[in-house]
Scaffold this active site. Structure first.
Site, PDB file in Angstrom:
ATOM      1  N   THR A   1      -6.405  -1.703   9.750  1.00  9.57           N
ATOM      2  CA  THR A   1      -6.252  -0.757  10.864  1.00  9.57           C
ATOM      3  C   THR A   1      -6.168  -1.450  12.230  1.00  9.57           C
ATOM      4  OG1 THR A   1      -7.680   0.754   9.612  1.00  9.57           O
ATOM      5  CG2 THR A   1      -6.956   1.467  11.777  1.00  9.57           C
TER       6      THR A   1
ATOM      7  N   LYS B   1     -13.123   2.068   0.304  1.00  9.10           N
ATOM      8  CA  LYS B   1     -12.859   2.010   1.738  1.00  9.10           C
ATOM      9  C   LYS B   1     -14.153   2.350   2.490  1.00  9.10           C
ATOM     10  CE  LYS B   1      -9.044   3.875   3.211  1.00  9.10           C
ATOM     11  NZ  LYS B   1      -8.005   4.916   3.416  1.00  9.10           N
TER      12      LYS B   1
ATOM     13  N   ARG C   1       0.846  -1.194   0.000  1.00 10.92           N
ATOM     14  CA  ARG C   1       0.000   0.000   0.000  1.00 10.92           C
ATOM     15  C   ARG C   1       0.881   1.243   0.000  1.00 10.92           C
ATOM     16  NH1 ARG C   1      -1.998   2.535   5.287  1.00 10.92           N
ATOM     17  NH2 ARG C   1      -3.603   4.058   4.727  1.00 10.92           N
TER      18      ARG C   1
END
Length: 470
Positions: free
Chosen positions: A274, A216, A34
């Protein structure tokens, strides 16, 4: 060693930049990288992209890359003195302005936000540390009650969980970054703060067919239209950072499960991201709760799990990847994982290609195939089979390196670039050679193969063949 099905995404940053570190990360198990356009200069991302491709060539395996756009991050303005104190239950004024705020006055450079707010809307500030409730709406100003007080500093973030904000998911910065990322040759563009399917369609019009789109999911408003958003996107990310700010904490696991199941049903890869191994930014080992968090995502059927700060700025990026790899393998070795993993996800209104993929998985399970090979130009055939979670995994054979890299994000798929086949004999030869080279099958094993005949026409998967390796 048995191949791992759930994929690992690592965020690039100073900790992963050195070429030798990058090579070790791929060796430890990274399938996709990423590039976070919220941080760093464009030249940094260009240098990282070049290093990834060099490491990919050296490793001899396709590696995916996606550019994560910053999105419309809403922030408060500046303050005289740099900060103000918010006290519990006091009333403060909010107005749209670029001028500095002061005690009791919060100014925001976002008139579209201020104009959209209504009485009883909630504002979470500084990643949810502070909270306001709108109690009065005027023509030019709003009045708000302080629910959670504290110090509010310059340009801290603002989240509005109760309201869909009339802001495009693509800022001017995002549009420029998107064009730059496409020129770099990324495989996916991750679109931040998606609120509705039109955000995805807007980005698709700009990207065309140059990259896939990862939506997202980090806004509660997106959950109300999750099926349409997933349908519009090429992949989905459960972005638990902002989602965890805007939703009550007890609702985040429920939202995660819903997003994963929706993506699985639609046959779209889904990433859980996350705070997965957050303590490993500093510590050499994760907490037991973090290990359970990764395992839960794998048990739920996620295609990939992602490292953020752990690999970008952490002290132990290679260890974080290695430990994540171990957690995934432990789950996939558990018979309960296979017993509880949702399968048969192909919808009743299936296409011929969907039915072929489902049938191939059933055949592979019934006769114990060592591998399931999908010849694919666009990657869709391999993705369809992966949706059904065949225990033997999927070998995606494609004539295009771009397709092979996109498949690096898909559960259970090991991709390989081969020359385009012209007839059934070549199909059999290349399937045989590929499974032997990857070490997933040997003489006497059976292999299921799906392809489209006539060859060379994308989207025409219509054939299943079972081989016994000589």
């Amino acid at each position: 060693m048995r191949s791992r099905d759930c994929k690992i995404v690592a965020t690039m940053g100073p900790a992963s930049d050195p070429p030798e570190r990058l090579a070790m990360l791929i060796q430890a198990g990274v399938d996709c990288f990423r590039l976070n356009f919220s941080h760093g200069e464009r030249e940094d991302h260009a240098r990282r992209m070049e290093a990834i491709r060099a490491a990919e060539a050296k490793a001899g395996t396709p590696v995916g890359v996606f550019a994560d756009l910053q999105g419309p991050k809403i922030r408060v303005g500046m303050f005289v003195g740099g900060e103000i104190k918010l006290r519990y239950n006091e009333t403060v004024t909010i107005e749209a302005s670029n001028e500095p705020g002061a005690a009791g006055l919060i100014r925001m450079p976002h008139p579209e936000l201020v104009n959209a707010l209504e009485k009883d809307d909630i504002l979470k500030l500084d990643d949810g540390k502070l909270q306001l409730t709108i109690i009065e709406v005027g023509r030019t100003q709003l009045k708000a009650r302080v629910d959670f007080g504290g110090v509010l500093k310059n340009q801290k973030g603002v989240n509005v969980p109760t309201r869909r904000i009339p802001i495009s998911a693509l800022t001017e910065k995002d549009r420029a970054d998107l064009a730059y990322a496409l020129d770099l040759g990324v495989d996916y563009i991750a679109l931040s703060f998606v609120q509705h399917p039109e955000d995805v369609h807007e980005a698709k019009a700009l990207i065309r067919d140059r990259a896939g789109i990862i939506a997202k999911i980090e806004k509660p408003s997106a959950l109300t239209q999750i099926e349409a958003i997933v349908e519009a996107a090429d992949a989905v990310m459960v972005a638990r950072g902002d989602l965890g700010v805007e939703l009550p904490p007890e609702q985040v696991p429920i939202a995660q499960r819903k997003i994963i199941r929706t993506a699985r049903a639609a046959g779209k890869p889904v990433i859980v991201a996350t705070h997965m191994l957050e303590s490993m930014v500093e510590a050499a080992t994760p907490t037991r709760a973090e290990a359970s968090d990764v395992a839960t995502a794998v048990y739920q059927g996620a295609d990939a799990v992602m490292l953020s700060a752990e690999s970008a700025v952490g002290r132990h990026p290679q260890s974080a990847v290695a430990i994540m790899d171990r957690i995934i393998r432990a789950v996939e070795d558990d018979e309960e994982y296979w017993a509880s993993l949702p399968r048969d996800m192909t919808p009743p209104q299936a296409t011929t290609a969907d039915a072929i993929a489902l049938s191939a998985r059933h055949i592979a399970d019934v006769i114990g195939c060592a591998a399931l090979v999908a010849f694919t130009a666009t990657g869709s055939s391999a993705i369809r089979v992966a949706r059904e979670r065949p225990r033997c995994g999927v070998i995606g054979l494609t004539p295009f390196i771009e397709t092979a890299r996109k498949l690096a994000l898909v559960w259970g798929v090991r991709s390989m670039v081969v020359e385009e086949v012209a007839n059934v004999e070549e199909m059999v030869e290349k399937a045989d050679a590929a499974v032997r080279k990857l070490g997933v099958a040997e003489a006497g094993d059976r292999v299921a193969v799906i392809a489209g005949i006539p060859f060379g026409r994308a989207g025409k998967t219509n054939t299943i063949r079972v081989l016994r390796l000589e």
